[in-house]
Design a protein around this motif. Structure first.
Motif, PDB file in Angstrom:
ATOM      1  N   UNK C 119       0.524  -1.149   0.095  1.00 48.17           N
ATOM      2  CA  UNK C 119       0.129   0.215   0.450  1.00 48.17           C
ATOM      3  C   UNK C 119       0.845   1.071   0.105  1.00 48.17           C
ATOM      4  N   UNK C 120       1.942   0.839  -0.408  1.00 44.41           N
ATOM      5  CA  UNK C 120       3.147   2.446  -0.680  1.00 44.41           C
ATOM      6  C   UNK C 120       3.357   2.703  -1.854  1.00 44.41           C
ATOM      7  N   UNK C 121       2.662   3.570  -2.777  1.00 51.58           N
ATOM      8  CA  UNK C 121       3.448   4.539  -3.537  1.00 51.58           C
ATOM      9  C   UNK C 121       5.141   4.178  -3.914  1.00 51.58           C
ATOM     10  N   UNK C 122       5.720   3.954  -2.858  1.00 50.02           N
ATOM     11  CA  UNK C 122       7.745   3.658  -2.980  1.00 50.02           C
ATOM     12  C   UNK C 122       7.718   2.556  -3.467  1.00 50.02           C
ATOM     13  N   UNK C 124       6.765   1.219  -5.704  1.00 44.29           N
ATOM     14  CA  UNK C 124       6.979   1.436  -7.708  1.00 44.29           C
ATOM     15  C   UNK C 124       8.411   0.626  -7.683  1.00 44.29           C
ATOM     16  N   UNK C 125       9.216   1.312  -6.714  1.00 51.01           N
ATOM     17  CA  UNK C 125      10.889   2.308  -6.622  1.00 51.01           C
ATOM     18  C   UNK C 125      11.301   0.720  -7.059  1.00 51.01           C
ATOM     19  N   UNK C 187      14.124   3.449  -1.670  1.00 52.75           N
ATOM     20  CA  UNK C 187      13.192   2.582  -1.680  1.00 52.75           C
ATOM     21  C   UNK C 187      12.748   1.938  -0.096  1.00 52.75           C
ATOM     22  N   UNK C 190      13.244   4.266   2.825  1.00 57.51           N
ATOM     23  CA  UNK C 190      11.918   5.103   2.791  1.00 57.51           C
ATOM     24  C   UNK C 190      10.488   4.088   3.279  1.00 57.51           C
TER      25      UNK C 190
END
Lengths: 205, 205, 205, 205
Positions: C119-122, C124-125, C187, C190
């Protein structure tokens, strides 16, 4: 000292504080005394990005905070606080910065009207040299109207070295020399961060 | 090594620690051994802004911490701690810094008289190579009178590598080489920050 | 690619990670593949201060992590982990760093054997492109004996991109390109910092 | 303004935000308006490391976010959000960044659909000048499909200055000038960090 020498001195302090990211959103302002009689001082021009260094970063103002002669830019809206410092004391420098930690401290201790420190070696950096010295930083309410804010601020300006927290509006620190003023600011920020870290661990001083 | 070579070595360490903002409010001081017999060492001149690099940053002192010959500046008030390190051991470097985290650790564990670490890979950076090595950092009370502080500090200086926390007055770290001393300091600070972060999450080691 | 080109690529990554202070106490090490057949790679020389850039920062080793020919310095003690990465996958880069946050995460989630993110956009990294992707980072026990550690590490090296946390001993991340590997590392860090900050506020994911 | 002037302006903002490490894992993107009629704007090329400065960092696109002519690189996947900003308002700059704190805020306040700030001096940096101004930042759900995300984002783009948090996907901020947009972003991040620090101390605003 010449205007230019003072300018460079203040620009160097600005660069150092900017490197710590202590001027978020162009907040904060700095002032340095140039002449005593009549009083003139340099103060941040309004709305400047303090992370950049340009020839228009400061303006020269008089004892009332009014622009002297023709200059690019106008004095920071909060110049009146520095006016109180330079008129009421022999301080040569006055620094106003917003940090996360000084704002959090100002909110946590607002109801008490002050935050108090003791038993820290770093207190010597504030030129309190007695063992068990007690440092009190008054916390005043914020006012959008700057003359009102300056009137609330003025009674706390009683000597050539000091500091006042404005609730959710940062700290103003002044001192006899620019170097001492920067040292005080660093020491206060250290005390704020130390206190918050201890409180986050459940220890209240 | 020549005085100049040692000077440059110490100045480089100072610059690195200053870049981490480990000398808030001009606090902290550094020392490096120059000669063994008779003992001489370079130590931070009193009250210098350690974020700047100037030819007057350090002074050369003797085994009692007294200025040798005519020099600009006077030795840091805390030179007596480095005197203990260099007289009692073969350490070549001694670093004293204030950080938020080492001060918070010194306060949290003061009643126990020490803080203890184990089970961390970074402990190898302290030259403890056994698996399950246990690292103990003594914590002593702070004293405004430096000879009193030095007397409390001295019994903990027992080998050419070590560290002592002074309550709310930072850490002093020493080692056989300047590089090792800096490595130790970084490793201790890592252990302090790690411990505080875990404690803030409710995990006590 | 030539050894020199690879050297410069790795040195640039080292500089960037060093600027974030991700090599405390000379901890951490980096490796980059040079040739495939026979396998050779550059790896950090043992005990180097990774905040400095010198011609002796890396050494060239073979598929067993042995020094090739005559060179200044010896391979990092942890070279065997990179040996597993380059022998078992097509990864070209492998990074091992200690941060406060990756160590705290490795301790908090050690009993579960992994930490899981979603559920974290990061994410994708990390080159997980499905919505609701689930990222699992295995956590293995630390061993002072490096061959034992490498044997515990190896089963988790199953594709050319991945990461393993070693309990209180940092993270090792690898990828198909050096740029991707650095991106993965950022990532993961983060995600670790995000998770710890939420937990400190009482929110457990 | 010329494409080149705008390019340099955007590159300077990128450098400043990168220095704060606000583009972890190559996340984030930036856009600046070049022409009004027909609308063209510069936007980050996809997958670039924003910590480096190269001639290929940005691409010029049209009102639909399509590449104009032949250029190296393709527009960031999230260009459609900037398309909404520039088509719906007179904003000249649009910044999208991931920070730990904006992601944590977006998660903590997601159920309320917004996070609200008041009583902070830094709010003036957002060009809200009334005393007791109330700042509301809407929080929308994240969608992997960018057109869906852009459709959820669009209704919140109602004036030439504003901000939207995407849950666990950073903030998008826009403003009438690039300098104002950067100032807004810094002020929002200050408010987020302040709020989290107070909450960690048990104070909920």
């Amino acid at each position: 000292m010449s205007v230019t020498a003072r300018w460079l001195e203040l620009a160097d302090i600005k660069d150092e504080l900017a490197a710590r990211d202590w001027f978020p959103g162009t907040s904060g302002n700095l002032a340095i005394r140039v002449e005593d009689d009549p009083l003139t001082f340099l103060v941040t021009a309004s709305g400047r990005d303090k992370r950049k260094r340009t020839p228009d970063d400061f303006v020269l103002v008089d004892a009332f905070g009014r622009l002297i002669g023709e200059q690019t830019g106008k004095p920071s809206a909060e110049t009146l606080l520095h006016v109180e410092v330079f008129n009421r004391t022999e301080a040569t420098c006055s620094l106003h910065v917003h940090t996360i930690d000084n704002n959090v401290i100002s909110e946590l201790y607002a109801a008490r009207g002050e935050v108090v420190f003791t038993g820290q070696e770093i207190i010597k950096a504030l030129d309190y040299w007695e063992e068990d010295a007690i440092v009190r930083v008054p916390i005043i309410d914020n006012h959008a109207d700057i003359p009102t804010l300056a009137a609330a601020f003025a009674p706390h300006v009683r000597s050539s070295a000091g500091a006042v927290l404005i609730r959710n509006h940062g700290i103003t620190v002044w001192g006899e020399t620019p170097a001492a003023t920067k040292r005080y600011l660093e020491a206060y920020e250290f005390l704020f961060s130390y206190t918050l870290k201890l409180r986050a661990l459940g220890v209240h001083s």
